[in-house]
Scaffold this active site. Structure first.
Site, PDB file in Angstrom:
ATOM      1  N   ASP A   1      -4.339  -1.471  -8.970  1.00 23.69           N
ATOM      2  CA  ASP A   1      -3.773  -0.586  -7.839  1.00 23.69           C
ATOM      3  C   ASP A   1      -2.619  -0.977  -8.379  1.00 23.69           C
ATOM      4  OD1 ASP A   1      -2.874  -0.683  -4.915  1.00 23.69           O
ATOM      5  OD2 ASP A   1      -3.317  -2.133  -4.018  1.00 23.69           O
ATOM      6  N   ILE A   2      -2.024   0.194  -7.961  1.00 27.45           N
ATOM      7  CA  ILE A   2      -0.548   0.473  -8.176  1.00 27.45           C
ATOM      8  C   ILE A   2       0.579  -0.095  -6.968  1.00 27.45           C
ATOM      9  CG2 ILE A   2       0.156   3.029  -7.201  1.00 27.45           C
ATOM     10  CD1 ILE A   2       0.814   3.597  -9.949  1.00 27.45           C
TER      11      ILE A   2
ATOM     12  N   ASN B   1       0.955  14.727  -0.109  1.00 28.70           N
ATOM     13  CA  ASN B   1       0.686  16.085  -0.145  1.00 28.70           C
ATOM     14  C   ASN B   1       1.867  16.663   0.251  1.00 28.70           C
ATOM     15  OD1 ASN B   1       0.899  15.570   3.250  1.00 28.70           O
ATOM     16  ND2 ASN B   1      -0.806  14.675   2.605  1.00 28.70           N
TER      17      ASN B   1
ATOM     18  N   GLY C   1      -6.104   8.103  -0.216  1.00 28.39           N
ATOM     19  CA  GLY C   1      -6.071   7.806  -1.697  1.00 28.39           C
ATOM     20  C   GLY C   1      -5.082   7.202  -1.943  1.00 28.39           C
ATOM     21  N   VAL C   2      -4.392   7.354  -3.023  1.00 24.11           N
ATOM     22  CA  VAL C   2      -3.433   6.179  -3.493  1.00 24.11           C
ATOM     23  C   VAL C   2      -2.043   6.414  -2.440  1.00 24.11           C
ATOM     24  CG1 VAL C   2      -2.306   7.582  -5.253  1.00 24.11           C
ATOM     25  CG2 VAL C   2      -2.028   5.652  -5.588  1.00 24.11           C
ATOM     26  N   ASP C   3      -1.850   7.377  -1.853  1.00 27.52           N
ATOM     27  CA  ASP C   3      -1.298   8.471  -1.000  1.00 27.52           C
ATOM     28  C   ASP C   3      -0.941   7.134   0.406  1.00 27.52           C
ATOM     29  OD1 ASP C   3       1.162   9.873   0.242  1.00 27.52           O
ATOM     30  OD2 ASP C   3      -0.020  10.827   1.077  1.00 27.52           O
TER      31      ASP C   3
ATOM     32  N   SER D   1      -3.391  14.316  -8.940  1.00 28.93           N
ATOM     33  CA  SER D   1      -4.502  15.239  -8.992  1.00 28.93           C
ATOM     34  C   SER D   1      -6.050  14.773  -8.823  1.00 28.93           C
ATOM     35  CB  SER D   1      -3.992  16.490  -9.135  1.00 28.93           C
ATOM     36  OG  SER D   1      -3.033  16.832  -9.237  1.00 28.93           O
TER      37      SER D   1
ATOM     38  N   GLY E   1      -7.885  12.469  -7.935  1.00 28.11           N
ATOM     39  CA  GLY E   1      -9.054  12.614  -6.969  1.00 28.11           C
ATOM     40  C   GLY E   1      -9.311  13.554  -5.445  1.00 28.11           C
ATOM     41  N   VAL E   2      -9.137  13.547  -4.878  1.00 30.96           N
ATOM     42  CA  VAL E   2      -8.960  14.228  -3.945  1.00 30.96           C
ATOM     43  C   VAL E   2      -9.036  15.595  -4.339  1.00 30.96           C
ATOM     44  CG1 VAL E   2      -8.236  15.674  -0.844  1.00 30.96           C
ATOM     45  CG2 VAL E   2      -8.240  13.192  -1.455  1.00 30.96           C
TER      46      VAL E   2
HETATM   47  N1  AR6 Z   1      -3.776   2.533  -7.190  1.00 33.45           N
HETATM   48  C1  AR6 Z   1      -4.015   3.589  -7.796  1.00 33.45           C
HETATM   49  N2  AR6 Z   1      -4.511   4.034  -8.037  1.00 33.45           N
HETATM   50  C2  AR6 Z   1      -4.833   4.597  -7.115  1.00 33.45           C
HETATM   51  C3  AR6 Z   1      -4.906   3.981  -5.663  1.00 33.45           C
HETATM   52  C4  AR6 Z   1      -4.327   3.038  -5.576  1.00 33.45           C
HETATM   53  N3  AR6 Z   1      -4.241   1.737  -4.582  1.00 33.45           N
HETATM   54  N4  AR6 Z   1      -6.392   4.538  -4.878  1.00 33.45           N
HETATM   55  C5  AR6 Z   1      -6.538   5.251  -5.063  1.00 33.45           C
HETATM   56  N5  AR6 Z   1      -6.131   5.888  -6.707  1.00 33.45           N
HETATM   57  P1  AR6 Z   1      -5.666  10.979  -4.755  1.00 33.45           P
HETATM   58  P2  AR6 Z   1      -4.931  13.582  -6.046  1.00 33.45           P
HETATM   59  C6  AR6 Z   1      -6.253   7.141  -7.805  1.00 33.45           C
HETATM   60  O1  AR6 Z   1      -6.685  11.233  -3.844  1.00 33.45           O
HETATM   61  O2  AR6 Z   1      -6.204  13.833  -5.665  1.00 33.45           O
HETATM   62  C7  AR6 Z   1      -4.072  12.158   0.020  1.00 33.45           C
HETATM   63  O3  AR6 Z   1      -4.790  12.368   0.678  1.00 33.45           O
HETATM   64  C8  AR6 Z   1      -7.644   7.875  -7.177  1.00 33.45           C
HETATM   65  O4  AR6 Z   1      -9.060   6.889  -7.703  1.00 33.45           O
HETATM   66  O5  AR6 Z   1      -4.603   9.859  -4.420  1.00 33.45           O
HETATM   67  O6  AR6 Z   1      -3.204  14.014  -6.103  1.00 33.45           O
HETATM   68  C9  AR6 Z   1      -2.325  12.819  -0.764  1.00 33.45           C
HETATM   69  O7  AR6 Z   1      -2.470  13.024   1.240  1.00 33.45           O
HETATM   70  C10 AR6 Z   1      -7.421   8.999  -8.572  1.00 33.45           C
HETATM   71  O8  AR6 Z   1      -7.778   8.382  -9.428  1.00 33.45           O
HETATM   72  O9  AR6 Z   1      -4.600  12.381  -5.260  1.00 33.45           O
HETATM   73  C11 AR6 Z   1      -2.997  14.129  -1.233  1.00 33.45           C
HETATM   74  O10 AR6 Z   1      -3.824  15.158   0.689  1.00 33.45           O
HETATM   75  C12 AR6 Z   1      -6.006   8.649  -8.245  1.00 33.45           C
HETATM   76  O11 AR6 Z   1      -5.148   8.330  -7.572  1.00 33.45           O
HETATM   77  C13 AR6 Z   1      -3.617  14.132  -1.858  1.00 33.45           C
HETATM   78  O12 AR6 Z   1      -4.758  12.877  -1.529  1.00 33.45           O
HETATM   79  C14 AR6 Z   1      -5.215   9.964  -7.261  1.00 33.45           C
HETATM   80  O13 AR6 Z   1      -6.239  10.627  -6.429  1.00 33.45           O
HETATM   81  C15 AR6 Z   1      -3.401  13.972  -3.128  1.00 33.45           C
HETATM   82  O14 AR6 Z   1      -4.673  14.445  -3.965  1.00 33.45           O
END
Ligand code: AR6
Length: 186
Positions: A17-18, A31, A39-41, A130, A132-133
């Site tokens: 977890d970052i 975003n 997600g990570v945000d 990028s 994830g979502v």
């Molecule tokens: N620590 C590290 N990595 C993580 C964590 C964490 N706690 N949680 C998720 N990941 P995403 P995107 C990974 O969807 O594709 C948001 O709603 C996850 O498994 O977080 O850039 C924003 O507000 C994946 O490998 O980001 C935007 O609307 C990676 O982080 C949108 O999602 C990125 O997944 C951005 O989408």
């Protein structure tokens, strides 16, 4: 003695977890509104607390609901995180690969490094922006991340260590493949 500012940084893949990393800066895959999300945000905003959202809301909008256009970045404090700073960036949504996605993703990494350099950040952790979502294929995205950072840090940056934070074993394996593809370059 070698000046540490002139050395190439160590690149390291960490799984987890970052929000737990005690580094100078963690990068957020946000975003354009910078008002949080999933997600990570979402994880970063939950761990940093309300004060992070308030700091984000104080960032001027460049157009309605946009505080950080895709490919750009904004710097805030870390608030309740162990990291001192958060670099918020917005990666590209994957539309099949011929809409400029690789160049936009590469810009995310290159410009974040420059922002870090300008703010005396010596340790930085990236999530898989990028992947994830936003749907960017994992192997292609991790290759862009590793290759861009490799090229950018051939010049002195003052950054000592760069972590690629993988939230799952699949992501960690993709980073390792991308690092191996660099061969013995580092
Ligand atoms: N620590 C590290 N990595 C993580 C964590 C964490 N706690 N949680 C998720 N990941 P995403 P995107 C990974 O969807 O594709 C948001 O709603 C996850 O498994 O977080 O850039 C924003 O507000 C994946 O490998 O980001 C935007 O609307 C990676 O982080 C949108 O999602 C990125 O997944 C951005 O989408």
């Amino acid at each position: 003695m070698t000046d540490p500012a002139r050395m190439e940084p160590v690149l390291e893949v960490v799984e987890g977890d970052i929000t737990r990393l005690a580094v100078d800066a963690i990068v957020n895959a946000a975003n354009e509104s910078l008002t949080g999300g999933g997600g990570v945000d979402g994880a970063i905003h939950r761990a940093a607390g309300r004060a992070l959202l308030e700091e984000c809301l104080a960032i001027p909008q460049v157009r309605p609901h946009v505080r950080c256009p895709t490919g750009e970045a904004r710097l805030t404090g870390g608030h309740r995180l162990p990291a001192r700073h958060v670099i918020h960036t917005v990666g590209p949504v994957w539309y099949g690969g011929d809409k400029g996605e690789p160049a936009l993703l590469a810009a995310c990494y290159a410009q974040r490094l420059r922002l870090a350099q300008a703010n005396d950040i010596r340790t930085i952790a990236f999530p898989a922006i990028s992947c994830g979502v936003f749907g960017y294929p994992l192997d292609a995205a991790t290759r862009v991340a590793i290759e861009t950072i490799h090229v950018e840090t051939l010049q002195p940056t003052g950054i000592a260590r760069i972590y690629f934070c993988a939230f799952s074993k699949d992501v960690a394996a993709a980073y390792q493949r991308a690092l191996s593809a660099l061969g013995t370059a580092r």
